[in-house]
Design an enzyme around this catalytic site. Structure first.
Site, PDB file in Angstrom:
ATOM      1  N   SER A 611       0.844  -1.192   0.000  1.00  0.00           N
ATOM      2  CA  SER A 611       0.000   0.000   0.000  1.00  0.00           C
ATOM      3  C   SER A 611       0.883   1.247   0.000  1.00  0.00           C
ATOM      4  CB  SER A 611      -0.956  -0.049   1.196  1.00  0.00           C
ATOM      5  OG  SER A 611      -1.964   0.908   1.064  1.00  0.00           O
ATOM      6  N   ASP A 686      -9.009  -4.336  -6.557  1.00  0.00           N
ATOM      7  CA  ASP A 686      -8.654  -3.399  -5.492  1.00  0.00           C
ATOM      8  C   ASP A 686      -9.500  -2.136  -5.620  1.00  0.00           C
ATOM      9  OD1 ASP A 686      -7.433  -1.718  -3.647  1.00  0.00           O
ATOM     10  OD2 ASP A 686      -5.421  -2.486  -4.061  1.00  0.00           O
ATOM     11  N   HIS A 718      -7.754  -4.949  -1.894  1.00  0.00           N
ATOM     12  CA  HIS A 718      -6.489  -4.380  -1.408  1.00  0.00           C
ATOM     13  C   HIS A 718      -5.772  -5.307  -0.435  1.00  0.00           C
ATOM     14  CE1 HIS A 718      -3.727  -1.095  -1.055  1.00  0.00           C
ATOM     15  NE2 HIS A 718      -3.940  -0.920   0.233  1.00  0.00           N
TER      16      HIS A 718
END
Length: 741
Positions: A611, A686, A718
């Site tokens: 991330s 995602d 995600h």
């Protein structure tokens, strides 16, 4: 989903944190075992016990939990069940042989009725829809909450227990439990156009709430949000499956694009009338919180400008909609929203936390917004308010007073005197679940490399009542594994910046040898990877994976760069308007520092992250092409123009106002400098950090004729999880590290 979190599934897995020691005494001579990926992702070898599903009851002596389909009342002092509140056998519908497969529940205020949820479907990180039933404990009747078509969201009892409010198909409803008559409070809700009683995607993710309505304390009114999302651009994801992929479209405002127009109204249940609150003429703003005060008909509304450097507390008359600004909090960079605003009984004062003196501290105000006094002060921060004892006038809070790496529970009175540490002496991190009357609290204590200890403690002095779980069996089991010791250090960069770091060395570490170093980075605003605990969810599993790599002869390092949290506003906000620049400089400086150590092979330094950490990895590799040998970037942002308004503009302003802040530190701009081996990983589903980010970076690398490896996961979000997904992912990452570092 908040960028520093990894999705609903990970939140579910952290309900019972799994922790393990970095070192443990050997009980007897034995052959040490190595950790395997299957231990981490399939077998649950290191699963710790906890006190999960804990819900305080109105008498602070008891809590409730689901056990094999039964709803059970437990004594907090023993952890043992004392009675069955509802037996699974009582949750059968007429004509059904099996009880309802209940997956959640909530009581009304006097605990005579219970809302049970079944067939729950997650939507995004905090939102889900279910079929709800109302159970009456006196009659043992189980009744469907709504006969309307479709599942419900956020079903909530009124404080008097006579009604339930819920959302369905973007409209707000109220059901009278005496008659089961359902009233539509709104009727204009429509997918991707109007949302009543809930929030849009970006509010749910970045302001961290999904339920957009609240009952008044007297049960006479419901305050609710209305989102007009019509002008917000749609993002389209393809869902791969049968012959033709399906399109999934939802409203996602990327940086600089149009946001929802947000309003707040109050519905009077008896009159059946709705009054709109005056939130001001500016449509391009945020309303990140609403909540009822202790004064009848007085609603509290928090309003922010789009750049999020000004937060105002408004008090609204629910009968007329008239509002007054009672407090304004500003910052040259940004103001963050939290849940620490507390109105006190009597309707005369409220508590609020602010960073206005450079650290987040606690302040007491009167209802007109006049400062009564600052209650806490010092070069440390309040992490959260955990409770308030009205009779004694004492506030309970978690703070970093001992160290940015630690969290402990304290109390202080409303005069700003008598500050007392309730947590036991020592290090580590305390996570607290305090009873509403503050008589008791559950304390989940962990230290780096130590299984958590769950204890019941007295809320007045913090003294131990009973240890509910000490994970002794896990502690003994861990003595049989080759676990390295996790150490914390502080070092100064070549720019003179003090940084905190954790270092995990192999169990058989030999200072005469040279070791490769793998750096684990997150580095986003206000985050921390360097803390005196073993973490939960992704932090815990990464700890285990790092131990596995240490067994293979790697040193694992993590560094909290400038911009991270718990060290004051100046340190955290130093990266404002130039996200990625100082953070990458600090990670590069850390790599150079570790390269000077006699036991480090400076030609074999790698970096990986997920991330924001994926963003940091790609930027570190492209801006420091000769420093890092390899990197693994999972679900990275590669251009902040692709991320959402609330998060991105908080730290970078809009692209229109600050284009250099977006472009000067985008890995896409530096793809031609890549020399390191790179594994790029992303889920095609995602909804948070779009697959588009990896596509753009891959396209830039192709144009620059750079070699890379990619790994994509169809329809995974995600968090990239489900079935064998995590085992597969970490096997690929392990192989990549072993082959390239």
């Amino acid at each position: 989903m908040k960028l520093r979190s990894l999705g609903l599934a990970l939140l579910l897995t952290t309900a019972s944190p799994m922790l393990l020691p970095a070192t443990a005494p050997v009980a007897f001579a034995q052959q040490k075992q190595n950790i395997t990926l299957e231990d981490i992702w399939q077998k649950g070898t290191f699963s710790a016990k906890s006190v999960a599903g804990f819900n305080w009851m109105k008498d602070g002596r008891y809590y409730s939990s689901l056990a094999k389909g039964d709803l059970v009342q437990n004594d907090v002092t023993t952890g043992q069940p004392v009675q069955t509140i509802v037996a699974a056998a009582d949750l059968k519908l007429p004509g059904q042989a099996q009880p309802l497969p209940v997956d959640g529940y909530s009581f009304n205020a006097d605990e005579t009725k219970i809302l049970f949820s079944t067939a729950t479907e997650p939507i995004y990180r905090r939102s889900s829809k279910s079929t709800f039933y109302v159970y009456d404990r006196s009659t043992k009747q189980l009744v469907l909450l709504s006969a309307g078509e479709g599942k419900q969201l956020y079903a909530t009892f009124s404080p008097d227990g006579k009604r339930v409010a819920f959302v369905r198909d973007n409209n707000l409803f109220v059901t009278d439990l005496a008659t089961m008559r359902e009233t539509a409070v709104t009727t204009d809700g429509e997918l991707n156009k109007i949302i009543n009683g809930g929030t849009d995607w970006v509010y749910e993710e970045e302001f961290e709430f999904a339920q957009g309505f609240q009952w008044s304390p007297d049960s006479r009114q419901v305050a609710f949000y209305r989102f007009d999302v019509s002008a917000v651009p749609e993002y389209n994801m393809q869902e791969w499956g049968p012959l033709y992929p399906q399109d999934y479209r939802y409203k996602y405002p990327k940086a600089g694009e149009k946001n929802s127009t947000v309003g707040v109204s109050v519905y009077d249940v008896a009159a059946g009338q709705t009054v709109k609150m005056d939130v001001g003429p500016e449509a391009d703003q945020y309303i990140p919180r609403i909540g009822w005060t202790k004064t009848p008909n007085l609603l509290s509304i928090r309003r922010m400008n789009r750049l999020q450097n000004k937060l105002e507390i408004l008090h609204a008359d629910a009968r007329t909609g008239k509002t007054d600004v009672v407090l304004t909090d500003t910052d040259p960079a940004y103001v963050e929203v939290n849940d620490d605003l507390r109105y006190l009984e009597g309707g005369k004062q409220f508590l609020f936390t602010s960073e206005k003196d450079g650290y987040r501290h606690l302040y007491l105000y009167d209802m007109k917004g006049k400062l009564v006094r600052q209650l806490t002060k010092g070069n440390w921060e309040i992490a959260s308010i955990e409770g308030f004892n009205e009779k004694k006038g004492e506030v309970y809070f978690i703070s970093t007073e001992e160290s940015p790496l630690q969290r402990h529970l304290y109390s202080i009175n409303l005069k700003g005197k008598g500050k007392t540490r309730l947590s036991e002496a020592g290090g580590g991190v305390d996570v607290v679940n305090m009873s509403p009357d503050t008589k008791y609290y559950l304390n989940y204590h962990s230290e780096a490399g130590q299984p958590q200890v769950v204890s019941l403690r007295n809320g007045q002095d913090g003294k131990l009542v009973k240890v509910l779980e000490d994970n002794a069996a896990l502690r003994q089991k861990l003595t049989g594994y080759n676990l390295g010791k996790l150490e914390f250090i502080n070092f100064k960069t070549d720019e003179g910046v003090d940084l905190n770091a954790s270092v995990l060395k192999p169990a058989n570490f030999d200072p005469a040898k040279k070791y490769p170093v793998l750096m684990y980075v997150y580095g986003g605003p206000g985050s921390q990877t360097v803390k005196d605990d073993a973490g939960g969810g992704i932090a815990f599993t990464n700890y285990l994976w790092h131990q596995l790599l240490a067994e293979q002869g790697y040193i694992i390092v993590s560094v909290d760069n400038r911009g991270t949290g718990a060290r004051g506003s100046a340190f955290k906000k130093s990266t404002y308007a130039n996200l990625g620049k100082l953070e990458t400089q600090d990670q590069a400086a850390a790599a150079r520092y570790f390269a000077t150590l006699p036991y480090v092979d400076k030609s074999r330094i790698g970096i990986w992250g997920w991330s924001f950490g994926g963003y940091m990895t790609t930027l570190a590799l492209t801006k420091n092409p000769d420093l890092f040998k390899m990197g693994v970037a999972v679900a990275p942002v590669t251009n902040w123009r692709y991320y959402d308004t609330v998060y991105t503009e908080r730290f970078l302003k809009t692209p229109q106002e600050n284009p250099q802040g977006y472009d000067d530190n985008s890995p896409v701009q530096f793809a031609d400098q890549l020399k390191s081996k790179l594994l790029l990983v992303h889920g095609t589903g995602d909804d948070n950090v779009h697959f588009q980010n990896s596509v753009a970076f891959v396209d830039a690398m192709i144009k620059a004729n750079k070699d890379y490896q990619t790994l994509y996961y169809p329809n995974r979000n995600h968090g990239i999880y489900g079935g064998n997904t995590r085992l597969h992912l970490y096997r690929q990452m392990t192989n990549f590290v072993l082959q390239n570092l």
